[in-house]
Motif scaffolding. Sequence first.
Motif, short mmCIF file in Angstrom:
data_model
loop_
_atom_site.label_atom_id
_atom_site.label_comp_id
_atom_site.label_asym_id
_atom_site.label_seq_id
_atom_site.Cartn_x
_atom_site.Cartn_y
_atom_site.Cartn_z
N ASN A 48 0.83 -1.20 0.00
CA ASN A 48 0.00 0.00 0.00
C ASN A 48 0.87 1.25 0.00
N VAL A 49 0.55 2.20 -0.88
CA VAL A 49 1.37 3.39 -1.04
C VAL A 49 1.33 4.29 0.19
N ALA A 50 0.22 4.30 0.91
CA ALA A 50 0.09 5.21 2.06
C ALA A 50 0.77 4.67 3.30
N SER A 51 0.56 3.40 3.60
CA SER A 51 1.09 2.82 4.84
C SER A 51 2.45 2.16 4.67
N GLY A 52 2.77 1.78 3.42
CA GLY A 52 3.99 1.02 3.19
C GLY A 52 3.88 -0.42 3.61
N LYS A 53 2.68 -0.85 4.05
CA LYS A 53 2.48 -2.22 4.50
C LYS A 53 2.06 -3.12 3.35
N ARG A 54 2.41 -4.39 3.47
CA ARG A 54 2.04 -5.38 2.47
C ARG A 54 0.57 -5.76 2.62
N TYR A 55 -0.10 -5.96 1.50
CA TYR A 55 -1.44 -6.54 1.55
C TYR A 55 -1.31 -7.99 1.97
N ARG A 56 -2.40 -8.54 2.52
CA ARG A 56 -2.35 -9.88 3.08
C ARG A 56 -3.49 -10.74 2.57
N GLY A 57 -3.32 -12.07 2.71
CA GLY A 57 -4.38 -13.01 2.43
C GLY A 57 -4.98 -12.88 1.04
N VAL A 58 -6.31 -12.88 0.99
CA VAL A 58 -7.00 -12.86 -0.30
C VAL A 58 -6.73 -11.57 -1.06
N ASN A 59 -6.40 -10.48 -0.36
CA ASN A 59 -6.08 -9.24 -1.07
C ASN A 59 -4.82 -9.40 -1.92
N THR A 60 -3.85 -10.14 -1.41
CA THR A 60 -2.65 -10.42 -2.22
C THR A 60 -3.02 -11.18 -3.47
N VAL A 61 -3.87 -12.19 -3.32
CA VAL A 61 -4.29 -12.98 -4.48
C VAL A 61 -5.05 -12.11 -5.47
N ALA A 62 -5.97 -11.27 -5.00
CA ALA A 62 -6.74 -10.40 -5.88
C ALA A 62 -5.84 -9.44 -6.65
N LEU A 63 -4.81 -8.93 -5.98
CA LEU A 63 -3.90 -7.99 -6.65
C LEU A 63 -2.93 -8.73 -7.58
N TRP A 64 -2.60 -9.97 -7.28
CA TRP A 64 -1.84 -10.79 -8.24
C TRP A 64 -2.66 -10.97 -9.52
N VAL A 65 -3.97 -11.24 -9.35
CA VAL A 65 -4.85 -11.42 -10.51
C VAL A 65 -4.84 -10.17 -11.37
N ALA A 66 -5.06 -9.02 -10.74
CA ALA A 66 -5.13 -7.76 -11.49
C ALA A 66 -3.81 -7.45 -12.18
N ALA A 67 -2.70 -7.68 -11.49
CA ALA A 67 -1.39 -7.38 -12.06
C ALA A 67 -1.11 -8.26 -13.27
N THR A 68 -1.49 -9.54 -13.17
CA THR A 68 -1.29 -10.46 -14.29
C THR A 68 -2.15 -10.06 -15.49
N ALA A 69 -3.42 -9.75 -15.22
CA ALA A 69 -4.35 -9.41 -16.30
C ALA A 69 -3.95 -8.15 -17.04
N SER A 70 -3.40 -7.18 -16.29
CA SER A 70 -3.05 -5.88 -16.90
C SER A 70 -1.56 -5.73 -17.18
N HIS A 71 -0.79 -6.78 -16.91
CA HIS A 71 0.66 -6.79 -17.18
C HIS A 71 1.39 -5.68 -16.42
N TYR A 72 0.99 -5.47 -15.15
CA TYR A 72 1.69 -4.48 -14.33
C TYR A 72 3.04 -5.06 -13.92
N SER A 73 4.02 -4.20 -13.75
CA SER A 73 5.35 -4.65 -13.38
C SER A 73 5.75 -4.19 -11.98
N ASP A 74 4.83 -3.52 -11.28
CA ASP A 74 5.13 -2.99 -9.96
C ASP A 74 3.99 -3.36 -9.02
#
Length: 297
Positions: A48-74
């Motif tokens: 997270n850009v505001a807290s600097g903390k890592r997302y956890r659990g299902v949020n990590t999986v959801a963001l992996w999905v989005a990053a893969t679908a949109s070819h994000y590199s960060d």
Amino acid sequence: MSSRMQSGARADVYTRITAEIIAAIELGAGEWRAPWFHNGTSVARPTNVASGKRYRGVNTVALWVAATASHYSDGLWGTYRQWRHAGAQVRKGERATTVVLWKQVAPSEPADDDDGDNGGHRRMFARAFSVFNVAQVDGYERPPTNVLPESERLAHAEAFIANLGIKTVFGGSEAYYLPSSDTVFMPDFASFRDAASFYAVWLHEDGHASGAKHRLDRDLSDRFGSAAYAAEECCVEILSGLVLADLGIAHYPRPDHAAYIASWIEVLKDDPRAIFTAAGKAQQAADWMHAQQPRIC
């Protein structure tokens, strides 16, 4: 909002995130890929850009999905407001990704508002938030980050697994965990195509071992082909993805993933909450593994 409307809103969160994960698995089924496979770079560690903390659990999986679908590199993410506070602007027309914030339910609230509990000690509900990747904003420059050489990352992985204290026997052609002797059996290093695959499989089997009664006490009695077995396999695969991301090591599909993909999809389609449960248990196991590491004073 009435309890019925709240329940419907939460069900929609489960359904929406699960549908995106199913779509990602089905899209990559030809290569037997799932969202938790990654290249080990920063995109595998959603932050997270505001807290600097890592997302956890299902949020990590959801963001992996989005990053893969949109070819994000960060792997840097934030809400519209968080990006604005960081001096950036989300571009018009950009599509948000849904994540979930868990909040504790007040004791006075009705019992049917429960989304989960921890042995009856906590009652939680899910609230959805929309986040955007750094690739979707203008006016933000990511501070440079240091990346350890591969040799150091692999040495760290070796030490990390050793600190778990789980007995491992090498040799033979199969990788598995035997609950009766609390032992992981692994083929020799030379049997694997690369070091990343070796450590991924080892962490997968150690993931099963983390569920032993004297550790996290997950039910490991179900046999191949059952829904519970598929859920456990899904859990330890997400766990492998989480820990390998922490270690900066890529997570590639195993040769036997073809046998699991169909059962994973069936479980997720039957129960929209299943991926939340599997990801939650994976995060719990990852936390346990990190807790076994020596503390640096």
